[in-house]
Write an enzyme that holds these catalytic residues in place. Structure first.
Site, PDB file in Angstrom:
ATOM      1  N   ASP A   1      16.145  -0.291  11.797  1.00 30.89           N
ATOM      2  CA  ASP A   1      15.245   0.853  12.035  1.00 30.89           C
ATOM      3  C   ASP A   1      15.985   2.062  12.602  1.00 30.89           C
ATOM      4  O   ASP A   1      15.498   2.766  13.491  1.00 30.89           O
ATOM      5  CB  ASP A   1      14.077   0.444  12.956  1.00 30.89           C
ATOM      6  CG  ASP A   1      13.229  -0.637  12.315  1.00 30.89           C
ATOM      7  OD1 ASP A   1      13.091  -0.628  11.085  1.00 30.89           O
ATOM      8  OD2 ASP A   1      12.713  -1.508  13.037  1.00 30.89           O
TER       9      ASP A   1
ATOM     10  N   LEU B   1      18.900  -6.066   5.924  1.00 28.21           N
ATOM     11  CA  LEU B   1      19.951  -5.920   4.910  1.00 28.21           C
ATOM     12  C   LEU B   1      21.314  -5.815   5.596  1.00 28.21           C
ATOM     13  O   LEU B   1      21.434  -5.220   6.670  1.00 28.21           O
ATOM     14  CB  LEU B   1      19.673  -4.670   4.067  1.00 28.21           C
ATOM     15  CG  LEU B   1      18.395  -4.770   3.225  1.00 28.21           C
ATOM     16  CD1 LEU B   1      17.944  -3.398   2.732  1.00 28.21           C
ATOM     17  CD2 LEU B   1      18.602  -5.725   2.045  1.00 28.21           C
TER      18      LEU B   1
ATOM     19  N   SER C   1       0.836  -1.211   0.000  1.00 28.10           N
ATOM     20  CA  SER C   1       0.000   0.000   0.000  1.00 28.10           C
ATOM     21  C   SER C   1       0.867   1.256   0.000  1.00 28.10           C
ATOM     22  O   SER C   1       0.483   2.277  -0.579  1.00 28.10           O
ATOM     23  CB  SER C   1      -0.990  -0.005   1.169  1.00 28.10           C
ATOM     24  OG  SER C   1      -0.322   0.153   2.390  1.00 28.10           O
TER      25      SER C   1
ATOM     26  N   HIS D   1       8.766   3.265   8.554  1.00 28.97           N
ATOM     27  CA  HIS D   1       8.574   2.429   9.738  1.00 28.97           C
ATOM     28  C   HIS D   1       7.346   2.941  10.497  1.00 28.97           C
ATOM     29  O   HIS D   1       7.204   4.149  10.679  1.00 28.97           O
ATOM     30  CB  HIS D   1       9.826   2.492  10.626  1.00 28.97           C
ATOM     31  CG  HIS D   1       9.720   1.635  11.840  1.00 28.97           C
ATOM     32  ND1 HIS D   1       9.886   0.264  11.796  1.00 28.97           N
ATOM     33  CD2 HIS D   1       9.422   1.943  13.124  1.00 28.97           C
ATOM     34  CE1 HIS D   1       9.704  -0.226  13.015  1.00 28.97           C
ATOM     35  NE2 HIS D   1       9.427   0.762  13.840  1.00 28.97           N
TER      36      HIS D   1
HETATM   37  C1  GRF Z   1       3.957  -0.606   6.735  1.00 30.45           C
HETATM   38  O1  GRF Z   1       3.335  -0.462   7.983  1.00 30.45           O
HETATM   39  C2  GRF Z   1       5.373  -0.128   6.802  1.00 30.45           C
HETATM   40  O2  GRF Z   1       5.562   0.951   7.675  1.00 30.45           O
HETATM   41  C3  GRF Z   1       6.107  -1.327   7.334  1.00 30.45           C
HETATM   42  O3  GRF Z   1       5.477  -2.427   6.711  1.00 30.45           O
HETATM   43  C4  GRF Z   1       4.137  -2.074   6.361  1.00 30.45           C
HETATM   44  C5  GRF Z   1       4.015  -2.302   4.896  1.00 30.45           C
HETATM   45  O4  GRF Z   1       2.724  -2.104   4.429  1.00 30.45           O
HETATM   46  N1  GRF Z   1       7.520  -1.211   7.075  1.00 30.45           N
HETATM   47  P1  GRF Z   1       2.454  -2.048   2.859  1.00 30.45           P
HETATM   48  O5  GRF Z   1       3.049  -3.315   2.251  1.00 30.45           O
HETATM   49  O6  GRF Z   1       3.103  -0.811   2.314  1.00 30.45           O
HETATM   50  O7  GRF Z   1       0.961  -2.031   2.724  1.00 30.45           O
END
Ligand code: GRF
Length: 216
Positions: free
Chosen positions: A147, A95, A15, A111
């Site tokens: 992170d 990574l 998303s 994040h």
């Molecule tokens: C999001 O909450 C992002 O912050 C985290 O993983 C999730 C990914 O969601 N790193 P999407 O695949 O972008 O819907």
């Protein structure tokens, strides 16, 4: 001005990738997605990319003996696309230092917490368990530690007493979809500079506005 060529790495629903695709659809947006790579063959993010006519690649970590050979293949795939910049968008593999250092200040991640609080996984459960009153999301340059890295944009959301982790995830995700395109725009316009591991943004008077309520 030439647009910044970006490779987006996903593992799941994508998303955030979709938010970036939608932003890039604007002719005035300073970046273009030249490739989407997934380590998970059936990630829905790949379908989103195909629907938008973006070339896709699968580099499945399960096909490799170890992290380094996986990352060698990933590196070659990204370089083959002509990408100058990499966005991690729900990419669920850690990574190595080698990969991260190769892309220093050309690799960003999103994040779902207000970093440096709540690194790692199961963020929303932990935020609720902890009784935090606010949560949010962060787009940051990636550094070797998990992170970690200079913060580009953050958004905050309230945490309500009766929130389930899903409620909170939805509230945070809606903000993620705003700040990821904004962060990419700022970077692609060449307005971000990392000084002493803090990001300065040209043309923004107040870093506190940039952090809490970013304005483009
Ligand atoms: C999001 O909450 C992002 O912050 C985290 O993983 C999730 C990914 O969601 N790193 P999407 O695949 O972008 O819907």
């Amino acid at each position: 001005m030439a647009k910044l060529k970006v490779s987006v790495l996903v593992s799941g629903s994508g998303s955030n990738l979709q938010a970036l695709i939608d932003a890039c659809a604007d002719a005035a947006f300073p970046a273009e997605i030249v490739q989407v790579v997934s380590n998970v063959p059936d990630a829905y993010g790949l379908t989103r990319a195909e629907q938008a006519g973006i070339p896709t690649a699968i580099v499945n970590h399960k096909d490799f003996d170890g992290r380094e050979s996986f990352e060698d293949a990933l590196q070659k795939t990204i370089e083959g696309s002509g990408a100058e910049f990499v966005c991690l968008a729900g990419f669920m593999r850690l990574l190595t230092d080698g990969f991260v250092n190769h892309w220093t200040d050309r690799l960003i991640n999103i994040h779902p917490s207000l970093l440096p609080a709540f690194k790692g996984l199961h963020i929303h459960e932990r935020v609720i368990e902890f009784g935090a009153r606010f949560s949010g999301c962060t787009v940051h340059f990636v550094r070797p530690a998990m992170d970690d890295g200079p913060i580009i944009v953050q958004a905050a959301v309230p945490v309500y007493g009766n929130d389930t982790p899903d409620d909170l995830a939805k509230r945070v995700l809606a903000e993620e979809h705003k700040i990821y395109p904004l962060a990419l725009k700022l970077v692609a316009e060449g307005r971000t500079k990392v000084i002493d591991e803090r990001v300065e943004i040209a043309g923004m008077d107040s870093p506190s506005i940039a952090l809490n309520n970013p304005q483009s």
